[in-house]
Design an enzyme around this catalytic site. Structure first.
Site, PDB file in Angstrom:
ATOM      1  CG  HIS A  53      44.026  37.056 -25.986  1.00  0.00           C
ATOM      2  ND1 HIS A  53      43.004  36.216 -26.374  1.00  0.00           N
ATOM      3  CD2 HIS A  53      43.517  37.812 -24.982  1.00  0.00           C
ATOM      4  CE1 HIS A  53      41.921  36.462 -25.647  1.00  0.00           C
ATOM      5  NE2 HIS A  53      42.215  37.431 -24.812  1.00  0.00           N
ATOM      6  CE1 TYR A 182      40.619  29.334 -34.055  1.00  0.00           C
ATOM      7  CE2 TYR A 182      41.802  29.975 -32.061  1.00  0.00           C
ATOM      8  CZ  TYR A 182      41.303  30.287 -33.314  1.00  0.00           C
ATOM      9  OH  TYR A 182      41.472  31.552 -33.821  1.00  0.00           O
ATOM     10  N   PRO A 274      37.449  31.783 -41.595  1.00  0.00           N
ATOM     11  CG  PRO A 274      35.483  31.806 -40.342  1.00  0.00           C
ATOM     12  CD  PRO A 274      36.011  31.465 -41.707  1.00  0.00           C
ATOM     13  CE  LYS A 278      47.251  34.519 -39.900  1.00  0.00           C
ATOM     14  NZ  LYS A 278      47.168  35.057 -38.557  1.00  0.00           N
ATOM     15  CE1 TYR A 366      44.749  32.086 -34.077  1.00  0.00           C
ATOM     16  CE2 TYR A 366      45.656  33.747 -32.600  1.00  0.00           C
ATOM     17  CZ  TYR A 366      44.573  33.043 -33.089  1.00  0.00           C
ATOM     18  OH  TYR A 366      43.309  33.313 -32.619  1.00  0.00           O
TER      19      TYR A 366
END
Length: 375
Positions: A53, A182, A274, A278, A366
């Protein structure tokens, strides 16, 4: 990795092999963990089945913003490959190498951790066993025996418990999007994730008093659609759930991450919400650090490096804790939020997603910080 370096090791596991292989867990691998699996020689299936991704999407009360990871981090990305699959690959490689793993061992006790000759006692196949060793890696999670074997006055705990949980659903349906979404909404947070092109994982923020049995598949899908942008909800393919569960959210760190010849690794030492993907990656970072130290101890005799394990790990742990705390704080609806707090939350998000510098900060965190080298 220890085996490849000529360092003898034994794994002692409380659960059965089938239980370990069946647990549904995380699915986003940072570049550092991908590289670690390649180095360990267990990346073949990940390379063929994993999904790279280059970015992810944030849906902010209907407004959509894409965080372009590859562009913002000079080519870095993440890999979608389930922790269950990682575990299966590692177990298969270990079995093929003829290494010892003892399953269904419920009564491990740790002894003489501050001395030069620690040992473990337990029962295996009905027989009492004493296992003498040089070092013990406590990779047994938040509820395991490793951390509980350290005297309370020898460690310090930092913790934050969040007033909500995540209701997760796994289904054999195509993901609603090629990348993760998200979503923040007045009804609460939602996450659209995946495990493969045909298997999806979705999450909803729920209150801590919710029960899984009260959430039918129909109710879950309906609530998820209400929290997504209309065009996304219209594309959502629904189907029977393979698994549903509710996980509470917490931030947790223990310092130091070692006691004598015992090292705490992964969830035994730290837990993150979550939201920032991580947890698994942070555990892999601990593994990387401990492996590098062990090779230098056994191959170069540099036993003094043992004392640096906690120091090295905690630098990365707290940075990952900060990012996970931030993502959780800005994307969820908190029960006690007043109007001012809601405006501050919205302004915080607007600044970060509306600024190239802000988006870069999100992207850098990220994809993951580089694993600390052991010199």
């Amino acid at each position: 990795m220890l085996h490849k370096a000529g360092i003898d090791n034994i794994i002692i596991e409380r659960q059965s092999a089938d239980y370990v292989q069946s647990r549904i867990r995380a699915g986003i691998l940072e570049q550092g963990m991908v590289d670690l699996l390649r180095e360990a020689g267990v990346s073949e299936r990940m390379e063929s089945e994993g999904i790279e991704h280059d970015g992810f999407e944030m849906a902010l009360d209907g407004r959509r913003v894409r965080i372009d990871l590859k562009r913002l981090t000079s080519g870095k990305s993440v890999m979608v490959y389930g922790q269950t699959e990682v575990t299966r690959d590692l177990m298969a490689a270990r079995a093929a190498s003829g290494l010892t793993t003892l399953y269904e061992v419920p009564d491990v006790a740790l002894h003489e951790l501050k001395g030069e000759s620690p040992y473990l006692t337990f029962t295996h196949e009905g027989q009492p066993v004493r296992l003498d060793c040089d070092y013990v890696a406590g990779c047994d999670g938040f509820h395991g025996i490793a951390r509980r074997s350290i005297p309370e006055d020898s460690i310090k705990t930092f913790e934050r418990v969040y007033p909500f949980g995540w209701l997760g659903l796994l289904s054999d349906t195509p993901p609603v999007s090629e990348e993760l979404i998200y979503a923040t909404h007045e009804r609460g947070f939602a996450l659209c994730s995946m495990r493969s092109p045909t298997r999806s994982r979705y999450y909803l923020q729920v209150s801590l008093d919710e029960k899984v049995e009260d959430w039918s598949d129909e109710r879950f899908w309906s609530e998820l659609k209400s929290r997504l942008p209309a065009e996304t909800a219209a594309r959502l393919v629904t189907g029977p759930s393979l698994e549903k569960s509710i996980a509470p959210l917490r931030s947790f760190v223990v310092e130091p991450m070692q006691y004598g010849r015992l090292f705490l690794v992964g969830d035994a030492a730290h837990i993150v919400p979550p939201t920032g993907a991580k947890g698994l990656n942070l555990a892999a970072s601990d593994v990387n650090t401990l492996y590098r130290i062990m090779t230098k101890v056994y191959q170069e005799g540099r036993i003094g490096l043992v004392e640096r394990y906690s120091e090295i790990c905690l630098k990365r742990v707290w940075k990952a804790e900060r990012f996970s705390w931030w993502m959780t704080s800005v994307l969820h609806r908190f029960p006690s939020m007043d109007g001012f707090s809601q405006r501050m939350q919205s302004s915080e998000l607007d600044y970060y997603v509306g600024s190239p510098a802000g988006q870069t900060t999100i992207a850098e965190n990220y994809v993951g910080l580089a694993y600390q080298q052991v010199e």
